[in-house]
Design an enzyme around this catalytic site. Sequence first.
Site, PDB file in Angstrom:
ATOM      1  N   LYS A  51     -12.805  30.023 -21.591  1.00 23.36           N
ATOM      2  CA  LYS A  51     -12.200  29.829 -20.266  1.00 23.36           C
ATOM      3  C   LYS A  51     -10.731  30.233 -20.296  1.00 23.36           C
ATOM      4  O   LYS A  51     -10.222  30.849 -19.364  1.00 23.36           O
ATOM      5  CB  LYS A  51     -12.369  28.367 -19.824  1.00 23.36           C
ATOM      6  CG  LYS A  51     -13.808  28.058 -19.446  1.00 23.36           C
ATOM      7  CD  LYS A  51     -14.103  26.575 -19.317  1.00 23.36           C
ATOM      8  CE  LYS A  51     -15.610  26.375 -19.107  1.00 23.36           C
ATOM      9  NZ  LYS A  51     -16.023  24.973 -19.146  1.00 23.36           N
ATOM     10  N   GLN A  95     -13.800  19.023 -19.586  1.00 23.84           N
ATOM     11  CA  GLN A  95     -14.930  19.576 -20.335  1.00 23.84           C
ATOM     12  C   GLN A  95     -15.901  18.443 -20.695  1.00 23.84           C
ATOM     13  O   GLN A  95     -15.500  17.437 -21.290  1.00 23.84           O
ATOM     14  CB  GLN A  95     -14.414  20.281 -21.602  1.00 23.84           C
ATOM     15  CG  GLN A  95     -15.480  20.994 -22.392  1.00 23.84           C
ATOM     16  CD  GLN A  95     -16.101  22.177 -21.645  1.00 23.84           C
ATOM     17  OE1 GLN A  95     -15.416  22.959 -21.009  1.00 23.84           O
ATOM     18  NE2 GLN A  95     -17.421  22.285 -21.697  1.00 23.84           N
ATOM     19  N   ASP A 118     -14.596  22.462 -10.617  1.00 17.81           N
ATOM     20  CA  ASP A 118     -15.941  22.384 -11.197  1.00 17.81           C
ATOM     21  C   ASP A 118     -16.958  21.895 -10.160  1.00 17.81           C
ATOM     22  O   ASP A 118     -18.157  21.940 -10.405  1.00 17.81           O
ATOM     23  CB  ASP A 118     -15.935  21.418 -12.386  1.00 17.81           C
ATOM     24  CG  ASP A 118     -16.219  22.133 -13.694  1.00 17.81           C
ATOM     25  OD1 ASP A 118     -16.647  23.298 -13.656  1.00 17.81           O
ATOM     26  OD2 ASP A 118     -16.010  21.509 -14.759  1.00 17.81           O
TER      27      ASP A 118
END
Length: 281
Positions: A51, A95, A118
């Site tokens: 990322k 994460q 997200d």
Amino acid sequence: MVLLDGKSLANEIKDRLKNKVDDLNNRDITVGLAVVLVGEDPASHLYVSMKKRACDYVGIDSYSLQFDENISEDKLIEEIEKLNSDSRIDGILVQLPLPKHINTDKILSLIDPAKDVDGFHPENVGKIVTGLDGFAPCTPLGMVRLLEKYNLDDLRGKNAVVVGASNIVGKPIAALLLNLNATVDICHIYTDNLKEHTLKADILVVAVGKENLITADMVKDGAVILDVGINKREDGKIVGDVDFDEVSKKASYITPVPGGVGPMTIAMLLENTVKSAKQKV
Ligand code: NAD
């Protein structure tokens, strides 16, 4: 059969985003993504570094916050709140998975929905289900972009079958396919006679994590197949949930694994982050 080439489309999207970020930078507007990583899980570290590299490519400032496995929930909450009020940060990504002593739902719902790139915050989940403009989760959004690219996104009169019902893939892709006017079945571990469902699919999405779950006899001729699964064989080879060699003989379109849905996920994270930065302007 046509391969749905997520790798090429992801590169195309990243180049487009790079231009957008350049434009914003020229107007003295920066774009920032914070990635929060707790613990030492090697797969999580790998995803975070991918990322970061993608952010570097398009010119997004990435802020990597790494915490010890034993960080307290309160401390992590404090860190999220700092990011919520930091004007350099347009997107916050935590994460997953988080260690067991931390309540993941609580953490995700504390992220400012305007920075929830997200798309896991309940407010964004609600917006997506309602068909409002919110942040859709990256993997499902990437699949929609693939369907759009290949002009497969008019799903009126089509049956879509989603195998796997997780909050991050199965449920949101089912909502997005419904928004595209498909008739949607959602199957999961407790579904009886999976094949009866999958055989009806004009569009079949498989997001389970089980190699060869979907074999050719379970697929209708001409179906469009989106394989989200990532399975690592003993020899290190990465394969999806679909028996690619046999199913691709029947499918009209199919995603390869790797190179299909996977690259789109990261591209959509960048797209959502740029969208957030534009919304703040
Ligand atoms: P998950 O474990 O949270 O959910 C799996 C789902 O599959 C559950 O709903 C479960 O009920 C269902 N399931 C399990 N066994 C089944 C069976 N035999 N028949 C039917 N349904 C069954 O997984 P997830 O996070 O949604 O991920 C699914 C897969 O997709 C994994 O392989 C993961 O690595 C991969 N993934 C890929 C990307 C990407 O970017 N390509 C992103 C996220 C997840």
